[in-house]
Design a protein around this motif. Sequence first.
Motif, PDB file in Angstrom:
ATOM      1  N   ASP A 183      44.988 -11.135 -26.867  1.00  0.00           N
ATOM      2  CA  ASP A 183      44.247  -9.915 -27.557  1.00  0.00           C
ATOM      3  C   ASP A 183      43.900  -8.731 -27.186  1.00  0.00           C
ATOM      4  N   LYS A 184      43.391  -8.978 -25.944  1.00  0.00           N
ATOM      5  CA  LYS A 184      42.735  -7.672 -24.954  1.00  0.00           C
ATOM      6  C   LYS A 184      44.102  -7.122 -24.649  1.00  0.00           C
ATOM      7  N   LEU A 185      45.118  -7.735 -23.938  1.00  0.00           N
ATOM      8  CA  LEU A 185      46.293  -7.072 -23.536  1.00  0.00           C
ATOM      9  C   LEU A 185      47.063  -6.450 -24.657  1.00  0.00           C
ATOM     10  N   PHE A 186      47.099  -6.832 -25.785  1.00  0.00           N
ATOM     11  CA  PHE A 186      47.849  -6.375 -27.069  1.00  0.00           C
ATOM     12  C   PHE A 186      47.333  -5.076 -27.379  1.00  0.00           C
ATOM     13  N   GLN A 187      45.883  -5.126 -27.388  1.00  0.00           N
ATOM     14  CA  GLN A 187      45.158  -4.036 -27.837  1.00  0.00           C
ATOM     15  C   GLN A 187      45.353  -2.813 -26.743  1.00  0.00           C
ATOM     16  N   HIS A 188      45.744  -3.028 -25.574  1.00  0.00           N
ATOM     17  CA  HIS A 188      45.860  -2.118 -24.669  1.00  0.00           C
ATOM     18  C   HIS A 188      47.401  -1.927 -24.346  1.00  0.00           C
ATOM     19  N   SER A 189      48.341  -2.221 -25.500  1.00  0.00           N
ATOM     20  CA  SER A 189      49.824  -2.263 -25.187  1.00  0.00           C
ATOM     21  C   SER A 189      50.071  -2.948 -24.100  1.00  0.00           C
ATOM     22  N   GLY A 190      49.685  -3.989 -23.695  1.00  0.00           N
ATOM     23  CA  GLY A 190      50.261  -4.654 -22.543  1.00  0.00           C
ATOM     24  C   GLY A 190      49.707  -4.277 -21.234  1.00  0.00           C
ATOM     25  N   LEU A 191      49.190  -3.156 -20.965  1.00  0.00           N
ATOM     26  CA  LEU A 191      48.615  -2.250 -19.965  1.00  0.00           C
ATOM     27  C   LEU A 191      49.859  -1.849 -19.101  1.00  0.00           C
ATOM     28  N   PHE A 192      50.907  -2.410 -18.955  1.00  0.00           N
ATOM     29  CA  PHE A 192      52.126  -1.744 -18.288  1.00  0.00           C
ATOM     30  C   PHE A 192      53.311  -2.233 -19.197  1.00  0.00           C
ATOM     31  N   GLN A 193      54.472  -1.407 -18.650  1.00  0.00           N
ATOM     32  CA  GLN A 193      55.813  -1.396 -19.394  1.00  0.00           C
ATOM     33  C   GLN A 193      56.608  -2.850 -18.772  1.00  0.00           C
ATOM     34  N   LEU A 194      57.429  -3.200 -19.688  1.00  0.00           N
ATOM     35  CA  LEU A 194      58.330  -4.417 -19.065  1.00  0.00           C
ATOM     36  C   LEU A 194      59.067  -4.130 -17.817  1.00  0.00           C
ATOM     37  N   ARG A 195      59.339  -2.608 -17.535  1.00  0.00           N
ATOM     38  CA  ARG A 195      60.310  -2.456 -16.320  1.00  0.00           C
ATOM     39  C   ARG A 195      59.023  -2.605 -15.120  1.00  0.00           C
ATOM     40  N   ASP A 196      57.845  -2.368 -15.384  1.00  0.00           N
ATOM     41  CA  ASP A 196      56.824  -2.558 -14.420  1.00  0.00           C
ATOM     42  C   ASP A 196      56.640  -4.176 -14.020  1.00  0.00           C
TER      43      ASP A 196
END
Length: 476
Positions: A192-205
């Motif tokens: 839930d927390k990660l979703f609220q922050h858009s995963g925190l980083f991109q998939l490429r990262d």
Amino acid sequence: MKIPALILPLCGALAVSLVVAQEELADQPVPQAVPTKALLPEFTEGDQVVSHTRQFFVFGGEPGMRGTAANLAEETKDEFLRLLEEQDEWKIRIGVELSGQPGDPVPLRTTAMELFFGEQGYQIKVHVNLSRDLQRDPFKRAITSALIYERGLRERAEAETEVPFSVPPWLIEGLQEATAWRLQQSDRRLYDKLFQHSGLFQLRDLFAVSEAGFHALDAVSKAAFRVSSGALVMALLEQPEGKTGFRDFLAEVAPFQGEMPSLLRRHFPELNLSENSMAKWWALQLANKGTAPLTESLSVAETERGLEEALRIRHRDAEGDVQEIPFHQWQQASEMTEAERIESVRLAQDDLLRLSYRSFPSYRALLVEYQALLEDFAKGTTAQLPKMLGALSETRQTMVKKAEMARDFMDYFEITRARETSGAFEDYLKLKARLKDQPNRRTDDLSKYLDRLDPLFALPEESRSADLAIDGVLPF
């Protein structure tokens, strides 16, 4: 896992950790198959333990520790196979070498892996340093990595190769997290927390984090990385024919030298999307795992936060911009037509309805009253609003104070009385002691065999304690 509360203030720390891990640290050499005449020295039967499927053979260390490592390796493989829903069809043995003992200087890495190619074909060996005892999570991570390497080497021609083999950290962490989720050992709040922050980083990262970079992350960043990786792995497994595609993906990932998204699209045709679409699909998986079940109630503090967010009047000003006003300041929005008032509270009514499904039970009567007050405001019946809102506010303050008092009492009880024995389990403890002093030993052949095996599975500390107790010394 009590990390969710730490994620919010340390979101920036994750980005910094990723930059340091990717730009300042040099990667360690990736494992690759190298020619060698002999993988392991010859051992007598008593110097090694072979697991029950005979894929893992453990040498070095004490007999009890070898048995523990063999069992934990088999447990990891069983979880791996259950996640993929497949049978055990291993072809390459995996050696586990135990070295060191508790109290020795701790190396930078307590587990490492090597690939060999020799007269017997490909071989895999996992090195485990016991300076901090046999650590469950790092050991299972190393075994998971070895199982993926075995999958990639299984159908490969037995010949020396210059192609480097490397398993990305996101895949190892993702498989472990997916297993933890299947066993209900994971924490939904992290998703839930990660979703609220858009995963925190991109998939490429996520794909770019190397093994050295992963070990350079701090504890909070590793938790975020693991949850993000787990969401990706679970989403892949949930695709149409996902488990079949994932098994084929595992067979190619170790020697693969190209871009990870292209390999994923090859085995998961449904993912033939743009990078932005794939990122949105991944975020949707985070949201899905982070959604709490309807049977899970919020705490008083969480219900209060939900109420503060829900009780808002939304209307457009003269310039056409949407304005939000807390409901207790409704006088600022009094210059509206009845149609505008009805529209301004619609979202608040919907939010209160959703909150009622999971609110703290004693708040449900308050939510009904707030719904009635919103209806009165929409109709223009506002004479009793100040009085009623004041009364509800006082009730909420009282409930918050009671919740804080209950928490403080529990803390006080734990600090002052948790170490006292209540006597509730006295009969159980007496029975346990009596069974230990007067064991009812069976004399059949199977029982005798199990009694001979039992010392092999005792941890070194247990064996030492038993020896000291026999000598009349207290094992402190």
